[in-house]
Design an enzyme around this catalytic site. Structure first.
Site, PDB file in Angstrom:
ATOM      1  NE  ARG A  61     102.266  78.986 107.707  1.00 41.16           N
ATOM      2  CZ  ARG A  61     102.666  79.949 108.552  1.00 41.16           C
ATOM      3  NH1 ARG A  61     102.563  79.783 109.855  1.00 41.16           N
ATOM      4  NH2 ARG A  61     103.183  81.062 108.089  1.00 41.16           N
ATOM      5  CE1 TYR A 114      99.211  53.502 109.388  1.00 38.29           C
ATOM      6  CE2 TYR A 114     100.706  55.321 109.796  1.00 38.29           C
ATOM      7  CZ  TYR A 114      99.922  54.588 108.935  1.00 38.29           C
ATOM      8  OH  TYR A 114      99.861  54.963 107.614  1.00 38.29           O
ATOM      9  CG  ASP A 186      96.348  56.659 116.542  1.00 41.96           C
ATOM     10  OD1 ASP A 186      95.169  56.770 116.148  1.00 41.96           O
ATOM     11  OD2 ASP A 186      97.311  56.528 115.768  1.00 41.96           O
ATOM     12  CE  LYS A 211      94.473  55.560 107.566  1.00 40.76           C
ATOM     13  NZ  LYS A 211      95.383  55.322 108.694  1.00 40.76           N
TER      14      LYS A 211
HETATM   15  C1  LIG Z   1      96.692  55.705 109.065  1.00 42.06           C
HETATM   16  C2  LIG Z   1      97.052  55.815 110.486  1.00 42.06           C
HETATM   17  C3  LIG Z   1      97.909  56.809 110.955  1.00 42.06           C
HETATM   18  C4  LIG Z   1      98.587  57.796 110.033  1.00 42.06           C
HETATM   19  O1  LIG Z   1      97.667  58.604 109.387  1.00 42.06           O
HETATM   20  P1  LIG Z   1      97.906  59.294 107.929  1.00 42.06           P
HETATM   21  O2  LIG Z   1      96.635  60.031 107.737  1.00 42.06           O
HETATM   22  O3  LIG Z   1      98.147  58.194 106.964  1.00 42.06           O
HETATM   23  O4  LIG Z   1      99.098  60.172 108.062  1.00 42.06           O
HETATM   24  C5  LIG Z   1      98.148  56.878 112.307  1.00 42.06           C
HETATM   25  N1  LIG Z   1      97.600  56.003 113.161  1.00 42.06           N
HETATM   26  C6  LIG Z   1      96.777  55.027 112.749  1.00 42.06           C
HETATM   27  C7  LIG Z   1      96.198  54.075 113.740  1.00 42.06           C
HETATM   28  C8  LIG Z   1      96.467  54.882 111.394  1.00 42.06           C
HETATM   29  O5  LIG Z   1      95.670  53.904 110.980  1.00 42.06           O
END
Ligand SMILES: *Cc1c(COP(=O)(O)O)cnc(C)c1O
Length: 396
Positions: A61, A114, A186, A211
């Protein structure tokens, strides 16, 4: 590390960062240290590890060699001081906000982030006295107007999900800093291959590595990349106490995906440009939002701050929700699924899926219309993709 990777190109970095030859065995592929804990040679060594006098691992962790490779790799790609791997993209956001904000603090964010990012800020953090204001961050003046004395964080997503609006990272960084706030971006939609927000003035970058970074639709994972050592230390403290950390196997899989990141991103982007032009010319398509098209309102800004428009787009079929659903129900090669950034093309309907938890008013004011369809273009042959769009649109 054999090379000073920061000086090498992005293709080289995505292939070699975090991929040093294992000194113990000579293994070329990174070893997977699937262990929860690490033995000490003596109590004195244990004490030195805990106090930080001696570098080394203690408990997964708090750090793990496979996870550390991935953290280093993504930090090298983004140009940050280091990385903090998290169990999901949402954990990257919640850990950062938890680490950086105090009760009474305020966040300024993009209205079309998101969906769950907005929900967690608006509903969950608000319960602990951290409030948020959402504005159209492609309008830099709107960001400035939303700043308050207690604003500690500006959080933008660019290009934004699912409207593909583009925000000016450099201008927003200047606004945040003038108010003593930090800017977090992000960078999930662009990936570091196409956009590096730290070089544009951002203090922290976050990713859903679910992603593009992983890219194979088989892992949920996140990463926080602070620009400075000071921020890295500050967020790390909350990171391992909160516990939203990454499992070594997750890290090993993402390291594997990362090696083809630049190839995948570019192949998908080439396809996306063709699809966007084709859709825009189609008589049944009302509009297409894609930062590579001349019709995109922030196309010049996208060209300036990004190395390419990416492979996500949204569009609306003539006839609204019903027409969109008729099309989505007939895709054959494309898959009707949420998520994005994988090697396969995924198509979805935000109003009924990813953004369904948002009140309709807020959704509409964020530009997410009832009939908006979002597509993440993959690496299939372009002719096959266009044929699938053609046959699915014939059902409208
Ligand atoms: C999918 C996504 C998230 C969240 O990510 P997870 O891995 O599903 O928790 C945050 N921001 C964007 C732009 C995303 O496409």
């Amino acid at each position: 590390m054999a090379h000073d990777l920061d000086k090498l190109g992005l293709n080289t970095r995505s292939i070699h960062a975090g991929q040093d030859i294992d000194p113990a065995t000579g293994a070329v592929a990174p070893p997977l240290f699937q262990t929860s804990t690490f033995a000490f040679e003596s109590c004195a060594q244990g004490a030195a590890r805990f106090s930080g006098e001696e570098a080394g691992f203690i408990y997964t962790r708090m750090g793990n060699p496979t996870v550390a490779r991935l953290e280093e790799a993504v930090a090298v790609l983004e140009g940050g001081a280091g990385g903090l791997a998290t169990g999901s993209g949402m954990a990257a956001l919640t850990t950062s906000v938890f680490a950086l904000l105090e009760q009474g603090g305020h966040v300024v964010s993009s209205s079309s982030v998101y969906g769950p990012s907005r929900v967690v800020l608006e509903r969950d953090f608000a319960r602990f006295g951290v409030t948020s204001t959402f504005v159209d961050s492609s309008d830099t003046e709107a960001v400035k107007a939303a700043m308050r004395p207690e604003t500690k964080l500006v959080f933008v997503e660019t290009p934004a999900n699912p409207t593909l609006t583009v925000s000016d990272v450099r201008a927003i960084a200047d606004i945040a800093h003038a108010h003593g706030a930090l800017l977090m971006v992000d960078n999930t939609f662009a990936s570091p291959i196409l956009q590096r927000p730290i070089a544009l003035g951002a203090d922290i970058v976050m990713h859903s590595m679910t992603k593009f970074l992983n890219g194979h639709t088989d892992v949920v994972a996140g990463m926080i990349i602070p620009a400075t050592e000071e921020l890295l230390v500050r967020i790390r403290k909350s990171h391992f106490y909160l516990g939203a950390v990454m499992d070594p196997h997750q890290a090993w899989l993402v390291l594997r995906g990362l090696r083809t990141l630049s190839l995948r991103v570019k192949a998908a982007q080439d396809n996306a440009m063709r699809v966007a032009e084709w859709l825009e010319a189609h008589p049944k398509v009302r509009w297409v939002a894609y930062p590579g098209l001349a019709s995109h309102p922030q196309r010049d800004l996208a060209a300036k701050q990004m190395d390419g428009p990416g492979s996500l787009m949204s569009f609306e079929v003539d006839g609204g929700v019903e027409a969109g659903a008729a099309m989505l129900d007939h895709v054959k090669l494309m898959t009707l699924a949420v998520s994005l950034g994988g090697i396969e093309t995924l198509i979805q309907h935000p109003a009924s899926m990813t953004h369904a938890a948002m009140p309709r008013e807020a959704r509409l004011s964020a530009g997410i219309t009832d009939g908006l369809v979002r597509v993440s273009i993959g690496c299939e042959d372009i002719e096959d993709l266009l044929a699938d769009f053609e046959q699915a649109l014939a059902h409208v």
